[in-house]
Design an enzyme around this catalytic site. Structure first.
Site, PDB file in Angstrom:
ATOM      1  N   ARG A 167      -0.675  12.357  -9.978  1.00 47.43           N
ATOM      2  CA  ARG A 167      -1.853  11.764  -9.358  1.00 47.43           C
ATOM      3  C   ARG A 167      -2.721  12.815  -8.678  1.00 47.43           C
ATOM      4  NH1 ARG A 167      -0.022   7.092  -5.957  1.00 47.43           N
ATOM      5  NH2 ARG A 167      -0.184   6.062  -7.960  1.00 47.43           N
ATOM      6  N   TYR A 168      -2.078  13.727  -7.987  1.00 47.56           N
ATOM      7  CA  TYR A 168      -2.783  14.790  -7.267  1.00 47.56           C
ATOM      8  C   TYR A 168      -2.736  16.055  -8.113  1.00 47.56           C
ATOM      9  CZ  TYR A 168      -2.099  11.836  -3.078  1.00 47.56           C
ATOM     10  OH  TYR A 168      -2.094  10.826  -2.160  1.00 47.56           O
ATOM     11  N   ARG A 171       0.618  18.485  -7.353  1.00 47.93           N
ATOM     12  CA  ARG A 171       1.990  18.010  -7.147  1.00 47.93           C
ATOM     13  C   ARG A 171       2.267  16.751  -7.965  1.00 47.93           C
ATOM     14  NH1 ARG A 171      -1.547  17.007  -3.201  1.00 47.93           N
ATOM     15  NH2 ARG A 171      -1.347  15.255  -1.758  1.00 47.93           N
ATOM     16  N   CYS A 180      19.400   2.431  -6.881  1.00 51.86           N
ATOM     17  CA  CYS A 180      19.498   2.575  -5.424  1.00 51.86           C
ATOM     18  C   CYS A 180      20.815   1.962  -4.976  1.00 51.86           C
ATOM     19  CB  CYS A 180      18.361   1.844  -4.723  1.00 51.86           C
ATOM     20  SG  CYS A 180      16.903   2.851  -4.483  1.00 51.86           S
ATOM     21  N   CYS A 184      15.793  -2.589  -1.074  1.00 51.52           N
ATOM     22  CA  CYS A 184      14.899  -3.101  -0.040  1.00 51.52           C
ATOM     23  C   CYS A 184      14.021  -4.171  -0.682  1.00 51.52           C
ATOM     24  CB  CYS A 184      14.001  -1.998   0.498  1.00 51.52           C
ATOM     25  SG  CYS A 184      14.896  -0.537   1.033  1.00 51.52           S
ATOM     26  N   CYS A 187      10.418  -3.241  -1.838  1.00 49.72           N
ATOM     27  CA  CYS A 187      10.336  -1.996  -2.610  1.00 49.72           C
ATOM     28  C   CYS A 187       8.999  -1.862  -3.331  1.00 49.72           C
ATOM     29  CB  CYS A 187      11.464  -1.943  -3.630  1.00 49.72           C
ATOM     30  SG  CYS A 187      11.417  -0.443  -4.643  1.00 49.72           S
ATOM     31  N   ARG A 189       8.482   0.072  -5.736  1.00 52.65           N
ATOM     32  CA  ARG A 189       8.710   0.303  -7.152  1.00 52.65           C
ATOM     33  C   ARG A 189       9.645  -0.745  -7.733  1.00 52.65           C
ATOM     34  NH1 ARG A 189       8.895   5.748  -6.159  1.00 52.65           N
ATOM     35  NH2 ARG A 189       6.662   5.955  -5.983  1.00 52.65           N
ATOM     36  N   ASP A 348       2.395  -1.949   0.519  1.00 57.12           N
ATOM     37  CA  ASP A 348       1.652  -2.088  -0.742  1.00 57.12           C
ATOM     38  C   ASP A 348       1.622  -3.552  -1.174  1.00 57.12           C
ATOM     39  OD1 ASP A 348       1.283   0.674  -0.951  1.00 57.12           O
ATOM     40  OD2 ASP A 348       3.190   0.956  -2.013  1.00 57.12           O
ATOM     41  N   ASP A 385      -1.752   3.500   0.674  1.00 56.19           N
ATOM     42  CA  ASP A 385      -1.680   4.077  -0.667  1.00 56.19           C
ATOM     43  C   ASP A 385      -2.631   3.221  -1.500  1.00 56.19           C
ATOM     44  OD1 ASP A 385      -0.877   5.823  -2.639  1.00 56.19           O
ATOM     45  OD2 ASP A 385       1.270   5.595  -2.195  1.00 56.19           O
ATOM     46  N   LYS A 392      -2.881   8.444  -1.091  1.00 55.63           N
ATOM     47  CA  LYS A 392      -2.696   8.018   0.296  1.00 55.63           C
ATOM     48  C   LYS A 392      -3.955   8.319   1.108  1.00 55.63           C
ATOM     49  CE  LYS A 392       2.238   8.903  -0.157  1.00 55.63           C
ATOM     50  NZ  LYS A 392       2.195   9.396  -1.561  1.00 55.63           N
TER      51      LYS A 392
HETATM   52  C1  LIG Z   1       3.077  10.078  -2.131  1.00 55.48           C
HETATM   53  C2  LIG Z   1       2.854  10.741  -3.418  1.00 55.48           C
HETATM   54  C3  LIG Z   1       2.822  12.130  -3.507  1.00 55.48           C
HETATM   55  C4  LIG Z   1       3.011  13.045  -2.308  1.00 55.48           C
HETATM   56  O1  LIG Z   1       1.984  12.876  -1.383  1.00 55.48           O
HETATM   57  P1  LIG Z   1       1.970  13.797  -0.071  1.00 55.48           P
HETATM   58  O2  LIG Z   1       0.802  13.280   0.721  1.00 55.48           O
HETATM   59  O3  LIG Z   1       1.813  15.191  -0.533  1.00 55.48           O
HETATM   60  O4  LIG Z   1       3.274  13.594   0.625  1.00 55.48           O
HETATM   61  C5  LIG Z   1       2.595  12.710  -4.735  1.00 55.48           C
HETATM   62  N1  LIG Z   1       2.399  11.950  -5.831  1.00 55.48           N
HETATM   63  C6  LIG Z   1       2.430  10.603  -5.782  1.00 55.48           C
HETATM   64  C7  LIG Z   1       2.191   9.827  -7.028  1.00 55.48           C
HETATM   65  C8  LIG Z   1       2.652   9.951  -4.572  1.00 55.48           C
HETATM   66  O5  LIG Z   1       2.699   8.612  -4.523  1.00 55.48           O
END
Ligand SMILES: *Cc1c(COP(=O)(O)O)cnc(C)c1O
Length: 426
Positions: A167-168, A171, A180, A184, A187, A189, A348, A385, A392
């Site tokens: 997504r980002y 990372r 799990c 929860c 959840c 997911r 969520d 989110d 986020k």
């Molecule tokens: C939460 C999340 C992250 C990490 O987000 P940070 O703000 O860096 O902790 C990375 N990818 C996805 C898809 C996420 O949901």
């Protein structure tokens, strides 16, 4: 062996009111850590009593009277003896109709499973108790309300490889397993968790590693699931070593609820293995101050002693932690475990989550009730989110009340008004 049959034929037992026990029992951290390295001195022949949270010990005595200390402390035993059937639950808890009906429903929902450790924190008599609401299903999770979806964050659309979400730019989130130890009910997911579709197979994960290796812009990999710490040491180590072999990966993170629901999983061997893969960070999922019990404090202490920076993640849940008092107690609880509060998530809009969701205004009120009123380290970042995959987005109280010429008019935590001469030119 299952819980119920173990207990059958035993003398009729009385349900002890677990609520008589103190809600949490954080020992002094140093006391907890010392025990890891040195066995307590006991006189020869003296009976060594394993240190346990009193209410969990009381639960164990009634429902697992034959379990030895060695069994109870073995995470495999905890997994094998998870409470997951209606018959087991009705023996341990006075189930309400809402719970009973949900437990009779077998297909199409997130499975129910609770470790004996975590079950020891569940109230047998109070259906509104926070811990109980988080793990025992109710009919309310079978409703889909307006705005809710199975995949509100649009993870499937941002998944170049099965179980990998990119997504980002820098990372990725890698779902190591869909298993799990304890499910929860809120959840995020629940569409994939416990379904057996995201296996930690070499084939699937190998494809994820290949994707990461071919994207040099990725510097941070977040292992999640399911719970990655439910994998055996060797399998987890294979994943960590495979990621470490990719030169552009700077940081590896693990998201887990194990310290809260299966603290027995954190062993000295696990801690020794993990520390080989630094820089390794961990986000620990905590929801309620009752989770900050002795066993969990000990588990978090071992991870901290392995040099792993620990952050917490908490979902804001109606009737569970949606008050300043409870949230502050939880943030203080995690700080005492050397865990830095990281994120507080607005819940969520996952299908069947309406009964857990509260307003964003409530979340902002809680952050306002923390900032300045307690240690700055105890204040998490409150985020939504964004549905649709926006990531986020932080939501913060606004302390700037006005601009008066070059002055910024600010309000402090106690409601006082202050001015800052914002005269610099950019
Ligand atoms: C939460 C999340 C992250 C990490 O987000 P940070 O703000 O860096 O902790 C990375 N990818 C996805 C898809 C996420 O949901």
């Amino acid at each position: 062996m299952n819980t119920v049959s173990q207990h059958e034929g035993a003398a009729p037992f009385v349900l002890i009111d677990q609520d008589d026990e103190p809600p949490s029992c954080i020992s002094s951290f140093f006391g907890a850590a010392n025990e890891l390295t040195s066995a307590p001195a006991t006189a020869p022949g003296a009976k060594r009593v394993m240190r346990m949270t009193p209410r969990i010990r009381a639960f164990r005595r009634v429902f697992f009277p034959e379990a030895t200390d060695a069994q109870w402390s073995d995470w495999h035993w905890q997994l094998r003896n998870r409470i997951h059937t209606l018959d087991q639950l009705r023996l341990m808890v006075n189930l309400t109709t809402e719970e009973l009906v949900a437990l009779q429903q077998t297909s199409g929902m997130l499975p129910a499973a609770i470790t004996p450790h975590y079950m020891g924190l569940v109230s047998a008599h109070d259906p509104d108790q926070a811990i109980r609401r988080m793990v025992i299903p109710t009919v309310y999770e079978l409703r889909r309300c307006p705005g809710e979806a199975d995949d509100p964050l649009g993870e499937e659309g941002q998944s170049p490889v099965h179980g990998l979400i990119h997504r980002y730019p820098d990372r990725v989130l890698l779902l190591a397993t869909d298993f799990c130890s304890t499910y929860c009910r809120y959840c995020t997911r629940s569409r994939v968790v416990g379904q057996g579709d995201l296996t930690p197979s070499r084939e699937r994960l190998g494809a994820a590693f290949a994707y990461i290796a071919s994207h040099p812009e990725i510097r941070d990999v977040l292992l999640s699931g399911g719970d990655p710490l439910t994998l055996p040491d060797e399998q987890l180590e294979w994943i960590l070593a495979s990621l470490r072999a990719i030169p552009h990966i700077e940081v590896i993170r693990i998201g887990t609820k194990v310290p809260a629901v299966l603290p027995q999983r954190v062993t000295p061997q696990l801690a020794r293995m993990l520390r080989k893969y630094h820089p390794l960070w961990m986000s620990l999922h905590f929801s309620h101050p009752d989770e900050c019990c002795y066993e969990t404090t000990r588990a978090a202490g071992m991870l901290a002693d392995a040099g792993i920076p620990l952050g917490s993640q908490t979902v804001l849940l109606k009737g569970v932690n949606d008050s300043v008092g409870t949230m502050k107690a939880l943030m203080h609880g995690v700080m005492k475990m050397r865990v830095k509060p990281y994120y507080l998530y607005q819940c969520d809009p996952i299908s069947g989550s309406q009964h857990f969701r509260t307003t964003v205004a409530k979340g902002v009120e809680i952050i306002r009730g923390l900032r300045g009123h307690t240690s700055g380290y105890a204040v998490p970042t409150y985020v939504i989110d964004a549905p649709g995959g926006g990531g986020k987005i932080p939501i913060a109280p606004d302390y700037v009340t006005a601009r008066d010429g070059t002055d910024l008019v600010l309000s402090n935590y106690a409601g006082g008004t202050f001015r800052y001469p914002d005269t610099a030119t950019s």
